[in-house]
Write a protein that holds these residues in place. Structure first.
Motif, PDB file in Angstrom:
ATOM      1  N   THR A  97       0.855  -1.184   0.000  1.00  0.00           N
ATOM      2  CA  THR A  97       0.000   0.000   0.000  1.00  0.00           C
ATOM      3  C   THR A  97       0.894   1.238   0.000  1.00  0.00           C
ATOM      4  O   THR A  97       1.799   1.353   0.820  1.00  0.00           O
ATOM      5  N   THR A  98       0.641   2.141  -0.917  1.00  0.00           N
ATOM      6  CA  THR A  98       1.431   3.370  -1.051  1.00  0.00           C
ATOM      7  C   THR A  98       0.539   4.569  -0.777  1.00  0.00           C
ATOM      8  O   THR A  98      -0.512   4.724  -1.419  1.00  0.00           O
ATOM      9  N   VAL A  99       0.934   5.396   0.162  1.00  0.00           N
ATOM     10  CA  VAL A  99       0.179   6.603   0.511  1.00  0.00           C
ATOM     11  C   VAL A  99       1.104   7.804   0.348  1.00  0.00           C
ATOM     12  O   VAL A  99       2.202   7.829   0.913  1.00  0.00           O
ATOM     13  N   ILE A 100       0.662   8.799  -0.397  1.00  0.00           N
ATOM     14  CA  ILE A 100       1.451  10.007  -0.629  1.00  0.00           C
ATOM     15  C   ILE A 100       0.803  11.165   0.108  1.00  0.00           C
ATOM     16  O   ILE A 100      -0.408  11.389  -0.001  1.00  0.00           O
ATOM     17  N   THR A 101       1.641  11.901   0.852  1.00  0.00           N
ATOM     18  CA  THR A 101       1.151  13.069   1.596  1.00  0.00           C
ATOM     19  C   THR A 101       1.978  14.288   1.224  1.00  0.00           C
ATOM     20  O   THR A 101       3.162  14.191   0.881  1.00  0.00           O
ATOM     21  N   ASP A 102       1.342  15.465   1.315  1.00  0.00           N
ATOM     22  CA  ASP A 102       2.050  16.705   0.995  1.00  0.00           C
ATOM     23  C   ASP A 102       2.761  17.235   2.236  1.00  0.00           C
ATOM     24  O   ASP A 102       2.784  16.582   3.293  1.00  0.00           O
ATOM     25  N   LYS A 103       3.326  18.439   2.138  1.00  0.00           N
ATOM     26  CA  LYS A 103       4.123  18.986   3.232  1.00  0.00           C
ATOM     27  C   LYS A 103       3.305  19.271   4.482  1.00  0.00           C
ATOM     28  O   LYS A 103       3.860  19.408   5.581  1.00  0.00           O
ATOM     29  N   TYR A 114       7.285  15.965  -0.939  1.00  0.00           N
ATOM     30  CA  TYR A 114       6.199  15.078  -0.526  1.00  0.00           C
ATOM     31  C   TYR A 114       6.791  13.874   0.196  1.00  0.00           C
ATOM     32  O   TYR A 114       8.004  13.653   0.159  1.00  0.00           O
ATOM     33  N   LYS A 115       5.929  13.114   0.844  1.00  0.00           N
ATOM     34  CA  LYS A 115       6.331  11.856   1.458  1.00  0.00           C
ATOM     35  C   LYS A 115       5.518  10.718   0.862  1.00  0.00           C
ATOM     36  O   LYS A 115       4.321  10.861   0.601  1.00  0.00           O
TER      37      LYS A 115
END
Length: 550
Positions: free
Chosen positions: A227-233, A272-273
């Motif tokens: 599972t890949t989750v991308i979050t902003d700053k 991003y992370k």
């Protein structure tokens, strides 16, 4: 009573499982840099304070700690094994404990860099093969060689040879225009991951929001998923995907689409992370990894220029050594930050890492504050032989691949490239960044060094993009400011010129602890910086700052 005992045992078992971390854990055996060194047992075999066991701070260059022999590489230029070269060895010993909670995990011993040939024993057994190359992270899997728990001592023994047994390493790394040092000069740490883990992740995130990441598993996980989750700053989730692991596959790729991301550039270093979670067929989480990255697209348009996110870029860059007078090549996060802030204060937007990869923290700061980076395989005028060079390219690219600040890979310097290594960089880089030959014509760039004003005009008439990776040498022009304005007016107006990199950021004057603290530039070899060895601002600093003011 029985029920109470069972309940307590169940609670303890649950707490034990909760304590088992599914993230990658790190335990330093050394300090993290020159500001917090940890003492190890040490003996140098020759030179100052040699032939006796004592203590030394790690990480460090042993010359700056009072051991061995100061040596400047130019004095032995062009020779693989010259007479008079300092060939002392440093012998290190250190004892440490590992937490009981690491039992059953994959345990790795990691050296960020040691100069040069390095042999390692752990608890009396070889950690792995000898490492040759003084500027690279190398890793040993020591899962079957270590003990866990309190009062269970582990013993590491390291022998570092200042001269390499490999002639190619000496020609590429030690017969050069800089100080040659010896020692474990970057940090050493132990790393623990769950037995089933994501061994490596390489990201390709484009400016249009297309996100892909190649992953390699320690072993196949049947029926598993990532599972890949991308979050902003701000920590807001902006994208997510679930990727089944192919049957029997030890690697694969995840994809996520992010709508209208904020793009990364030197002017807008938006980060991003991405959190990657590996789970088995039952849904049990096995391993988690988090990577920082930036959405950005690199284009080299033939006979036109370099484009970042569709915008043509003009490089205002400088070459940079990892160096301080009191600690040699051993730096700290604070000192890396000082370098980036100094470079940006002159209105520069790029840095070439001459002539070796930098500390990991340097790239992180370039990512955060915004600098375009040229990451360079060691090679001054000599080159690495192919077999060892392939290992070093792999170590460099796999360590650095996810930094958005890195725009180019450099295969050596000034004929110090090995053409057989050109194709190695893209094996580990899904972004397929341009590979350059500094002072050569390769990859769509003509990068010739130190051309006169008239010669530079002629080079701009060639079909390739002109981007000198060194120009206006700080020693010979009497200060970079003496000629920059005329050159820059010519360079910035030519549509096929992508800018260039000044030589060099700072004087490489080293503190001689054997000469009452004298700052030694080896005559005029090391005195070619825009600023002094302690970053003293001279006239050229202010001139460059003004000429390159937006």
């Amino acid at each position: 009573m029985k029920k109470t005992v069972v309940t307590i045992c169940s609670m303890l078992a649950g707490m034990s499982l909760m304590a088992q971390s599914v993230t990658t854990e790190r335990q330093y055996l050394s300090g993290t840099g020159c500001d917090d060194m940890v003492e190890w047992d040490f003996m140098c075999t020759d030179g100052n304070n040699s032939g006796k066991w004592t203590k030394i701070g790690v990480p460090s260059c042993w010359e700056l700690q009072g051991f061995g022999t100061y040596q400047y590489g130019m004095k032995f230029y062009g020779k693989a094994f010259p007479e008079g070269a300092a060939d002392e060895k440093g012998k290190y010993k250190f004892e440490f404990e590992l937490p009981e909670s690491w039992r059953g995990k994959q345990i790795e011993l990691v050296f960020e860099a040691a100069m040069t040939d390095t042999d390692v024993l752990i608890n009396g057994r070889k950690a792995g093969s000898k490492h040759q190359g003084g500027f690279y992270r190398f890793i040993y899997d020591v899962s079957d060689r270590v003990f866990f728990g309190p009062n269970k001592k582990n013993r590491i023994e390291v022998t570092v040879a200042k001269e390499s047994e490999n002639a190619g390493v000496n020609l590429a790394e030690r017969r050069a225009d800089y100080w040659n040092f010896g020692g474990i000069w970057r940090p050493v740490f132990m790393q623990a991951r769950p037995a089933l883990n994501m061994k490596h992740i390489a990201i390709d995130a484009q400016a249009n929001g297309d996100f892909k990441a190649d992953y390699t598993l320690s072993m196949p996980v049947e029926g598993g998923k990532i599972t890949t989750v991308i979050t902003d700053k701000n920590g807001k989730k902006v994208g997510e995907s679930v990727t089944p692991i192919r049957k029997g596959a030890g690697d694969g790729q995840v994809e996520v689409k992010v709508n209208a991301p904020a793009t990364w550039s030197a002017e807008t270093p938006e980060l991003y992370k991405a959190e990657f979670t590996l789970a088995d067929a039952s849904g049990k989480v096995l391993h988690k990894e988090t990577k920082k990255f930036g959405f950005r697209t690199i284009e080299v348009r033939e006979s036109d220029g370099l484009y970042i996110n569709g915008k043509k870029i003009n490089i205002r860059g400088v070459n940079r050594h990892s160096f301080r007078p009191e600690s040699g090549r051993t730096l700290s996060r604070q000192k890396n930050l000082e370098d980036v802030e100094l470079i940006k204060s002159m209105n520069m937007n790029a840095v070439r890492l001459s002539h070796y990869p930098a500390d990991p923290e340097f790239y992180e700061i370039c990512d955060s504050l915004g600098l375009y980076v040229m990451d360079e395989l060691t090679g001054w005028h000599g080159k690495h032989e192919t077999i060892n060079g392939q290992k070093l390219v792999k170590e460099m690219v796999m360590r650095d691949v996810n930094h958005p600040s890195i725009i180019w890979w450099s295969n050596g310097n000034e004929k110090g490239w090995n053409d057989e290594l050109n194709g190695e960089f893209h094996k580990y880089d899904p972004q397929k960044r341009p590979v350059l030959h500094p002072q050569g014509n390769f990859g769509g760039f003509e990068t010739m060094h130190y051309r006169s004003y008239g010669e530079s005009q002629n080079y701009m008439r060639l079909p390739e993009i002109f981007m000198p990776t060194e120009f206006l040498h700080g020693l010979y022009d009497g200060g970079h400011g003496a000629g920059l304005h005329d050159y820059w007016e010519m360079m910035r107006r030519d549509p096929k010129c992508a800018g260039g990199f000044l030589w060099v950021l700072a004087d490489e004057g080293v503190k001689r602890v054997d000469m009452d603290g004298f700052i030694d530039n080896c005559g005029n070899y090391g005195a070619d910086g825009i600023v002094g060895p302690h970053h003293e601002k001279e006239g050229s600093y202010w001139t460059v700052k003004e000429v390159w003011c937006p």
